[in-house]
Design an enzyme around this catalytic site. Structure first.
Site, PDB file in Angstrom:
ATOM      1  N   HIS A  58       0.830  -1.207   0.000  1.00 13.26           N
ATOM      2  CA  HIS A  58       0.000   0.000   0.000  1.00 13.26           C
ATOM      3  C   HIS A  58       0.858   1.248   0.000  1.00 13.26           C
ATOM      4  O   HIS A  58       1.982   1.250   0.498  1.00 13.26           O
ATOM      5  CB  HIS A  58      -0.924   0.035   1.226  1.00 13.26           C
ATOM      6  CG  HIS A  58      -0.207  -0.135   2.523  1.00 13.26           C
ATOM      7  ND1 HIS A  58       0.235  -1.365   2.978  1.00 13.26           N
ATOM      8  CD2 HIS A  58       0.180   0.756   3.467  1.00 13.26           C
ATOM      9  CE1 HIS A  58       0.839  -1.215   4.143  1.00 13.26           C
ATOM     10  NE2 HIS A  58       0.838   0.069   4.462  1.00 13.26           N
ATOM     11  N   HIS A  82       0.769   5.212   1.353  1.00 17.28           N
ATOM     12  CA  HIS A  82       0.108   6.191   2.228  1.00 17.28           C
ATOM     13  C   HIS A  82       0.084   7.530   1.489  1.00 17.28           C
ATOM     14  O   HIS A  82       1.105   7.922   0.913  1.00 17.28           O
ATOM     15  CB  HIS A  82       0.916   6.431   3.509  1.00 17.28           C
ATOM     16  CG  HIS A  82       1.025   5.242   4.402  1.00 17.28           C
ATOM     17  ND1 HIS A  82       0.258   5.097   5.537  1.00 17.28           N
ATOM     18  CD2 HIS A  82       1.827   4.147   4.357  1.00 17.28           C
ATOM     19  CE1 HIS A  82       0.587   3.969   6.149  1.00 17.28           C
ATOM     20  NE2 HIS A  82       1.537   3.366   5.454  1.00 17.28           N
TER      21      HIS A  82
HETATM   22  P1  AMP Z   1       2.112   0.319   7.397  1.00 15.79           P
HETATM   23  O1  AMP Z   1       2.464   0.479   8.857  1.00 15.79           O
HETATM   24  O2  AMP Z   1       2.917   1.158   6.460  1.00 15.79           O
HETATM   25  O3  AMP Z   1       2.106  -1.151   7.023  1.00 15.79           O
HETATM   26  O4  AMP Z   1       0.634   0.871   7.257  1.00 15.79           O
HETATM   27  C1  AMP Z   1      -0.489   0.177   7.678  1.00 15.79           C
HETATM   28  C2  AMP Z   1      -1.561   1.195   7.937  1.00 15.79           C
HETATM   29  O5  AMP Z   1      -2.823   0.537   7.921  1.00 15.79           O
HETATM   30  C3  AMP Z   1      -1.458   1.909   9.282  1.00 15.79           C
HETATM   31  O6  AMP Z   1      -1.324   3.306   9.062  1.00 15.79           O
HETATM   32  C4  AMP Z   1      -2.791   1.574   9.997  1.00 15.79           C
HETATM   33  O7  AMP Z   1      -3.300   2.657  10.710  1.00 15.79           O
HETATM   34  C5  AMP Z   1      -3.685   1.191   8.832  1.00 15.79           C
HETATM   35  N1  AMP Z   1      -4.762   0.250   9.144  1.00 15.79           N
HETATM   36  C6  AMP Z   1      -4.694  -0.874   9.884  1.00 15.79           C
HETATM   37  N2  AMP Z   1      -5.891  -1.506   9.899  1.00 15.79           N
HETATM   38  C7  AMP Z   1      -6.734  -0.762   9.153  1.00 15.79           C
HETATM   39  C8  AMP Z   1      -8.114  -0.868   8.781  1.00 15.79           C
HETATM   40  N3  AMP Z   1      -8.861  -1.886   9.201  1.00 15.79           N
HETATM   41  N4  AMP Z   1      -8.643   0.088   8.001  1.00 15.79           N
HETATM   42  C9  AMP Z   1      -7.892   1.137   7.583  1.00 15.79           C
HETATM   43  N5  AMP Z   1      -6.585   1.287   7.886  1.00 15.79           N
HETATM   44  C10 AMP Z   1      -6.013   0.369   8.658  1.00 15.79           C
END
Ligand code: AMP
Ligand code: ZN
Length: 137
Positions: A98, A100
């Site tokens: 993903h 951001h």
């Molecule tokens: P990363 O730490 O770069 O892997 O980013 C993962 C992101 O996913 C974090 O910023 C979390 O806040 C977000 N996240 C985790 N679970 C969910 C969810 N169910 N819906 C939306 N975002 C989420």
């Protein structure tokens, strides 16, 4: 597979999809660094940026650009950061690719800590060579 983003894609975890195209979908991050923090997620399960096939890269990038434009207009952004964390050491917590998109405003107190290092001329040459040789392989 026990993957939150696969479950969101498959509707097993309810969520509001902001946008989708052939290869990507976008949702609001539930723990935003700023309101309007969006995740653009690959539909296929790839662990991280290194696994993304070339054939999907353009549409993934288009999704990021489209959302960035919409966010800028909708929330009057002054700027934004586009980030993809690769590996735990870099802060990746969900191992499904993903991007951001993080809205930015003056005095928003968000700090991406940048500890600057200094090259000697020789180190600069060496590092350049090392990387460049791999690129040429
Ligand atoms: P990363 O730490 O770069 O892997 O980013 C993962 C992101 O996913 C974090 O910023 C979390 O806040 C977000 N996240 C985790 N679970 C969910 C969810 N169910 N819906 C939306 N975002 C989420
Ligand atoms: Zn997944």
């Amino acid at each position: 597979m026990n993957c939150i983003f696969c479950k969101i894609r498959d509707g097993e975890i309810p969520s509001k999809i902001l946008y989708e195209n052939e290869v990507a979908f976008a949702i609001l991050d539930i723990n935003p660094m700023n309101f309007g923090h969006v995740l653009v997620i690959s539909k296929n399960h790839y662990k991280d940026i290194l696994e993304i096939p070339k054939s999907e890269a353009a549409d993934l990038f288009s999704a990021v650009q489209l959302i960035s434009k919409s966010l800028t207009e909708a929330l009057n952004l002054e700027g934004f950061n586009v980030i993809s964390n690769k590996g735990e050491i870099a802060g990746q917590s969900i191992f499904h690719f993903h991007f951001h998109i993080i809205p930015r405003y003056k005095n928003d107190n968000i700090n991406f800590v940048r500890s600057l290092k200094k090259y000697t001329d020789q180190e600069f040459q060496e590092v350049f060579q090392k990387i460049n040789q791999h690129i040429k392989k």
